[in-house]
Design a protein around this motif. Structure first.
Motif, PDB file in Angstrom:
ATOM      1  N   GLU A 184      36.666  40.856  28.440  1.00  0.00           N
ATOM      2  CA  GLU A 184      35.542  40.520  29.296  1.00  0.00           C
ATOM      3  C   GLU A 184      35.785  41.049  30.702  1.00  0.00           C
ATOM      4  N   VAL A 185      34.723  41.556  31.317  1.00  0.00           N
ATOM      5  CA  VAL A 185      34.825  42.022  32.692  1.00  0.00           C
ATOM      6  C   VAL A 185      34.221  40.961  33.600  1.00  0.00           C
ATOM      7  N   ILE A 186      35.023  40.484  34.529  1.00  0.00           N
ATOM      8  CA  ILE A 186      34.529  39.523  35.516  1.00  0.00           C
ATOM      9  C   ILE A 186      34.169  40.324  36.760  1.00  0.00           C
ATOM     10  N   PRO A 245      43.130  34.213  21.600  1.00  0.00           N
ATOM     11  CA  PRO A 245      42.147  35.270  21.338  1.00  0.00           C
ATOM     12  C   PRO A 245      41.332  34.975  20.077  1.00  0.00           C
ATOM     13  N   PHE A 246      40.071  35.390  20.095  1.00  0.00           N
ATOM     14  CA  PHE A 246      39.148  35.034  19.010  1.00  0.00           C
ATOM     15  C   PHE A 246      39.269  35.972  17.824  1.00  0.00           C
ATOM     16  N   GLU A 247      39.209  37.272  18.104  1.00  0.00           N
ATOM     17  CA  GLU A 247      39.232  38.212  16.986  1.00  0.00           C
ATOM     18  C   GLU A 247      40.395  39.190  17.064  1.00  0.00           C
ATOM     19  N   GLY A 248      41.026  39.272  18.217  1.00  0.00           N
ATOM     20  CA  GLY A 248      42.097  40.256  18.363  1.00  0.00           C
ATOM     21  C   GLY A 248      43.448  39.578  18.528  1.00  0.00           C
ATOM     22  N   ARG A 249      44.421  40.338  19.060  1.00  0.00           N
ATOM     23  CA  ARG A 249      45.746  39.779  19.285  1.00  0.00           C
ATOM     24  C   ARG A 249      45.912  39.326  20.715  1.00  0.00           C
ATOM     25  N   CYS A 250      45.101  39.891  21.596  1.00  0.00           N
ATOM     26  CA  CYS A 250      45.353  39.672  23.014  1.00  0.00           C
ATOM     27  C   CYS A 250      44.027  39.623  23.766  1.00  0.00           C
ATOM     28  N   ARG A 251      43.888  38.631  24.628  1.00  0.00           N
ATOM     29  CA  ARG A 251      42.700  38.542  25.451  1.00  0.00           C
ATOM     30  C   ARG A 251      42.902  39.410  26.688  1.00  0.00           C
ATOM     31  N   VAL A 252      41.932  40.207  27.036  1.00  0.00           N
ATOM     32  CA  VAL A 252      42.058  41.045  28.215  1.00  0.00           C
ATOM     33  C   VAL A 252      40.884  40.750  29.140  1.00  0.00           C
ATOM     34  N   LEU A 253      41.203  40.276  30.344  1.00  0.00           N
ATOM     35  CA  LEU A 253      40.151  39.946  31.298  1.00  0.00           C
ATOM     36  C   LEU A 253      40.307  40.855  32.511  1.00  0.00           C
ATOM     37  N   ILE A 254      39.229  41.543  32.814  1.00  0.00           N
ATOM     38  CA  ILE A 254      39.276  42.567  33.857  1.00  0.00           C
ATOM     39  C   ILE A 254      38.465  42.078  35.051  1.00  0.00           C
ATOM     40  N   ILE A 255      39.094  41.987  36.206  1.00  0.00           N
ATOM     41  CA  ILE A 255      38.370  41.578  37.416  1.00  0.00           C
ATOM     42  C   ILE A 255      38.124  42.825  38.245  1.00  0.00           C
ATOM     43  N   GLU A 256      36.836  43.096  38.474  1.00  0.00           N
ATOM     44  CA  GLU A 256      36.507  44.388  39.066  1.00  0.00           C
ATOM     45  C   GLU A 256      35.196  44.303  39.830  1.00  0.00           C
ATOM     46  N   PRO A 257      35.141  44.669  41.085  1.00  0.00           N
ATOM     47  CA  PRO A 257      36.264  45.043  41.939  1.00  0.00           C
ATOM     48  C   PRO A 257      36.977  43.785  42.442  1.00  0.00           C
ATOM     49  N   ALA A 258      38.288  43.759  42.274  1.00  0.00           N
ATOM     50  CA  ALA A 258      39.041  42.551  42.590  1.00  0.00           C
ATOM     51  C   ALA A 258      38.964  42.203  44.077  1.00  0.00           C
ATOM     52  N   ASP A 259      38.740  43.219  44.940  1.00  0.00           N
ATOM     53  CA  ASP A 259      38.671  42.927  46.377  1.00  0.00           C
ATOM     54  C   ASP A 259      37.411  42.160  46.743  1.00  0.00           C
ATOM     55  N   VAL A 316      46.078  39.080  29.051  1.00  0.00           N
ATOM     56  CA  VAL A 316      46.455  40.011  30.111  1.00  0.00           C
ATOM     57  C   VAL A 316      45.308  40.067  31.108  1.00  0.00           C
ATOM     58  N   LEU A 317      45.638  39.965  32.380  1.00  0.00           N
ATOM     59  CA  LEU A 317      44.628  40.081  33.430  1.00  0.00           C
ATOM     60  C   LEU A 317      44.773  41.450  34.088  1.00  0.00           C
ATOM     61  N   ILE A 318      43.640  42.071  34.370  1.00  0.00           N
ATOM     62  CA  ILE A 318      43.685  43.342  35.096  1.00  0.00           C
ATOM     63  C   ILE A 318      42.806  43.213  36.336  1.00  0.00           C
ATOM     64  N   LEU A 319      43.412  43.386  37.489  1.00  0.00           N
ATOM     65  CA  LEU A 319      42.665  43.386  38.744  1.00  0.00           C
ATOM     66  C   LEU A 319      42.478  44.840  39.141  1.00  0.00           C
ATOM     67  N   SER A 320      41.234  45.255  39.264  1.00  0.00           N
ATOM     68  CA  SER A 320      40.973  46.653  39.547  1.00  0.00           C
ATOM     69  C   SER A 320      40.333  46.753  40.929  1.00  0.00           C
ATOM     70  N   THR A 321      40.854  47.643  41.763  1.00  0.00           N
ATOM     71  CA  THR A 321      40.308  47.721  43.114  1.00  0.00           C
ATOM     72  C   THR A 321      40.546  49.088  43.745  1.00  0.00           C
ATOM     73  N   LEU A 326      43.281  42.628  49.203  1.00  0.00           N
ATOM     74  CA  LEU A 326      43.735  41.537  48.321  1.00  0.00           C
ATOM     75  C   LEU A 326      44.813  40.720  49.019  1.00  0.00           C
ATOM     76  N   LEU A 327      44.896  39.453  48.645  1.00  0.00           N
ATOM     77  CA  LEU A 327      45.965  38.613  49.172  1.00  0.00           C
ATOM     78  C   LEU A 327      47.321  39.197  48.763  1.00  0.00           C
ATOM     79  N   ASP A 328      48.282  39.140  49.687  1.00  0.00           N
ATOM     80  CA  ASP A 328      49.641  39.590  49.352  1.00  0.00           C
ATOM     81  C   ASP A 328      50.181  38.827  48.151  1.00  0.00           C
ATOM     82  N   THR A 329      49.835  37.546  48.115  1.00  0.00           N
ATOM     83  CA  THR A 329      50.352  36.701  47.039  1.00  0.00           C
ATOM     84  C   THR A 329      49.796  37.115  45.678  1.00  0.00           C
ATOM     85  N   LEU A 330      48.591  37.668  45.685  1.00  0.00           N
ATOM     86  CA  LEU A 330      48.048  38.176  44.420  1.00  0.00           C
ATOM     87  C   LEU A 330      48.756  39.468  44.042  1.00  0.00           C
TER      88      LEU A 330
END
Lengths: 377, 362
Positions: free
Chosen positions: B87-89, B125-139, B161-166, B172-176
């Protein structure tokens, strides 16, 4: 596809799976219901990707096939039809479903069944059989204690532990903890622990209402899904990943004061006090003490609304130990007392700032722990 | 160019162009099973971050040989955008609050959308092995959302797995940033873009070269431009306008600033595209003025650009470029669009009308 079934069967089936239709999702197809022929019956299925519900109904199958159609539209339409036969047909390579019932004829545009999220098969992690009435009772006694906000996701689930011939349900939201043990017919091969979303079990409980046969519960080997198989209905729930807190340490081992009261009276007095507690953070104050020379003890349940008024109710209690006082959120007391099926209940405490423990007197399969509220006495 | 990372062989089936280091890191993570719980895909717009994220999602769920095989059911479903676990957030994506109706017009990614992500990552995960959530644009996450995400990153749930794309990592926060594994995407060399356009998109050589020049290292932009004739027209208009404005009076400039700025709330992307073109225009003038005409991107306009460049000082052009960049920043920071554009106009050098190009040659 070309199938015929009774309106009432289709309406009932759609009513069952309709509970799992997605309300908001990034996948538009999840607001559809899957209709497919399956070994001489008609299978209906829906999923919001948290739970998936499948239901099989009888019907006459002229030609095999599968399609998905908008769930709300189909359910509303079928519910309004007379109780007669409905014929559903789909010409090859088309996505238009034709429904004919009595003097109505409708066409509904659908989406390819191949694009519907495949409902996970759960078959490889061992199966338990559970009596539906007991299961329903167990769910009702813990489900309200699960957290409703997502700040700690594992607490929005119910912890299920299978060990030996016992199945244990536990739910906690940081203020209260409910634990219920259930006796199994057969010993389980190995210890297993999973966290099932509380919402999924609430749905299951609804389905159990008119269920007679034992429910089969199956986990898959890598603990990602649980399947509950009922007669003609299957519910698959996505498990919550994570570790449930070790709650056994939270249940006080001993008590300083203990009062045994009738559940019905306790609940009634708590309800009354809660009316006054509405304006005061829900605080109800409980005090109890033993009687002198053989007279029964008393429990007082009081609440007050600042500048409005107050109330104090009393009930007979069998008190052991020191006189005690403790304050709770009235809502929490009502929640637990409402799911205890009559009889008598013990309230145990070791002090006004220590958790209170509620146990039904007639069985030791249930225990409930509530955190007290801190008040000026 | 030789493929330096081909030795590992895991990335054979990835189709992201030119991001060898990124693809190699991701492919070997999948192959070795050492996948981090969160990644930061950082690099300019249109350089393959989204495609890489989707192919990473495919690879993590692929059931075929040489993931992502692009042939198995899992790969196909991710590619079609129908996979239940990917899913793309983004701005306007749904949340779990029944009363919220998000739309793409919103300015940021909100806490309720991150809360939905919080719930999703804890579900198997519902149908696969791994849930992948993409946050875009993370900034574009607002402060509350970023802080909520921080909590998820601290206790990463398994099988997700989370992917922050920017393209603006510094926001982005340093802590992120410190809690994610960084994968760097870079702008592509013109030659690589030109080759990719010719080989993969069957673009004829002349057009491929032109698009590659205009793309400024962003293959994704070239591909969009290839399929969107309107976008190229819009760009031509913007360039003509840039030329006209360079020679027009302050009144004319302000009139245009108010018409362009007036439409900002309705279509902010259009304004940014116009400013994109203007930046490219002034960049070309700068290149010509400093003797690097060969690097200019608008080859077809050189005849018109040369006389303009001859009237400018390098200092004046740099000032113009800086004022455009400042205006863009102010637009992002919620300044009044018309005012920001007017201030920008004040800083553009005033040139003599470019009559030479228009006059018929003897």
């Amino acid at each position: 596809m070309n199938v015929t079934c009774l309106q009432e069967n289709l309406a009932r089936g759609l009513g069952i799976v309709g509970r799992a239709v997605a309300v908001r999702s990034t996948l538009p197809i999840t607001s559809n219901v899957l209709i497919a022929t399956d070994h001489g019956r008609i299978k209906l299925a829906a999923t919001n990707l948290d739970i998936a519900l499948s239901c099989w109904i009888g019907g006459q199958i002229e030609e095999e096939g599968a399609i998905t159609v908008p769930a709300r539209l189909l359910a509303d339409f079928v519910n309004s039809l007379p109780t007669e036969k409905i014929q559903l047909s789909l010409s090859p390579r088309s996505r238009q479903v034709k429904l004919v019932c009595a003097r109505n004829e409708a066409t509904i545009g659908g989406l390819d069944a191949d694009d519907f999220p495949p409902i996970p098969a759960v078959d490889d992690g061992g199966t338990l059989e559970i009596d539906p009435k007991m299961l329903r009772e167990a769910i009702s006694q813990v489900v309200f204690s699960a957290a409703t906000d997502d700040s700690r996701p594992v607490l929005t689930g119910i912890d299920l532990v299978v060990e030996g011939d016992q199945l244990t349900f536990a739910a906690a939201d940081g203020f209260r903890l409910a634990v219920r043990h259930l006796q199994l017919q057969k010993k389980a091969a190995e210890r297993q622990e999973v966290i099932v979303p509380a919402k999924a079990l609430a749905e299951l409980s609804r389905l159990l209402q008119d269920q007679e046969d034992p429910v089969r519960m199956t986990f898959n080997a890598n603990k990602t899904q649980v399947l509950f198989a009922l007669k003609d209905v299957e519910l698959v729930a996505q498990l919550i990943q994570g570790t449930f807190p070790d709650y056994s340490r939270l249940i006080p081992k001993e008590w300083g004061s203990r009062a045994v009261v009738e559940v019905r009276d306790f609940l009634q007095e708590t309800k009354i006090a809660s009316i006054f507690a509405r304006d005061g953070s829900g605080i109800v104050r409980i005090t109890f003490q033993g009687g002198d020379d053989g007279t029964p003890g008393r429990m007082t349940i009081a609440a007050r609304a600042e500048e409005i008024g107050d109330n104090s109710g009393e009930l007979d209690a069998q008190v052991e130990g020191e006189p005690a006082k403790i304050a709770f959120n009235g809502r929490y007391l009502q929640d637990v007392l409402a799911v205890l099926d009559g009889g008598r209940v013990a309230l145990e405490t070791t002090g006004p700032s220590q958790p209170g423990v509620i146990r039904p007197l007639d069985n030791d399969t249930y225990v409930h722990v509530v955190m007290p509220m801190f008040v000026q006495w | 160019m030789t493929d330096a990372s081909a030795a590992t062989g895991h990335e054979a089936s990835w189709t992201v162009v030119g991001q060898h280091a990124a693809v190699s890191a991701l492919a070997s993570a999948v192959a070795s099973g050492r996948v981090a719980h969160a990644y930061l895909f950082a690099g300019p717009k249109h350089t393959g971050k989204t495609l890489a994220a989707l192919q990473f999602a495919q690879a993590l769920n692929c059931t075929g040989d040489g993931p992502p095989c692009q042939r198995c059911r899992q790969c196909e479903r991710v590619a079609a955008g129908g996979h239940a676990d990917v899913e793309v957030i983004t701005v306007g994506s749904p949340c779990d609050e029944s009363e919220h109706r998000h739309s793409a017009d919103e300015r940021d990614i909100r806490i309720c959308q991150i809360r939905r992500l919080d719930r999703l990552v804890t579900r198997a995960p519902f149908e696969g092995r791994c849930r992948v959530l993409i946050i875009e644009p993370a900034d574009l996450m607002n402060d509350a959302a970023a802080n909520a995400l921080l909590k998820t990153l601290e206790e990463p749930p398994p099988r997700s797995v989370l992917i922050l794309s920017t393209d603006r990592e510094e926001l982005l926060l340093d802590t992120l940033r410190s809690r994610t594994r960084r994968i760097t995407f870079t702008g592509l060399p013109q030659a690589a873009i030109e080759r990719a356009l010719r080989d993969r998109w069957d673009v004829e050589p002349g057009r491929a070269a032109e698009l590659a020049r205009l793309s400024m290292g962003r293959l994704g932009w070239a591909v969009v431009a290839l399929h969107d004739a309107r976008m190229m027209e819009e760009r031509e208009e913007a360039l003509a306008r840039a030329e006209e404005l360079a020679a027009s009076s302050l009144a004319g400039r302000f009139a245009f600033a108010s018409s362009l700025g007036g439409g900002f709330t309705k279509d902010r992307r259009h304004v940014h595209r116009v400013l994109d073109a203007w930046q490219a225009f002034w960049r070309d003038l700068l290149l010509i003025a400093s003797g690097r005409e060969d690097q200019a991107v608008h080859r077809d306009r050189l005849d018109r650009l040369r006389p303009l460049a001859s009237q400018c000082t390098v200092r004046g052009i740099v000032g113009a470029l800086r004022s455009i960049a400042d205006a863009r920043q102010q637009l992002d920071e919620n300044a009044s669009p018309v005012l920001a554009l007017e201030v920008m106009m004040l800083a553009l050098p005033e040139l003599r009308p470019n009559a030479v190009g228009d006059r018929p040659r003897p």
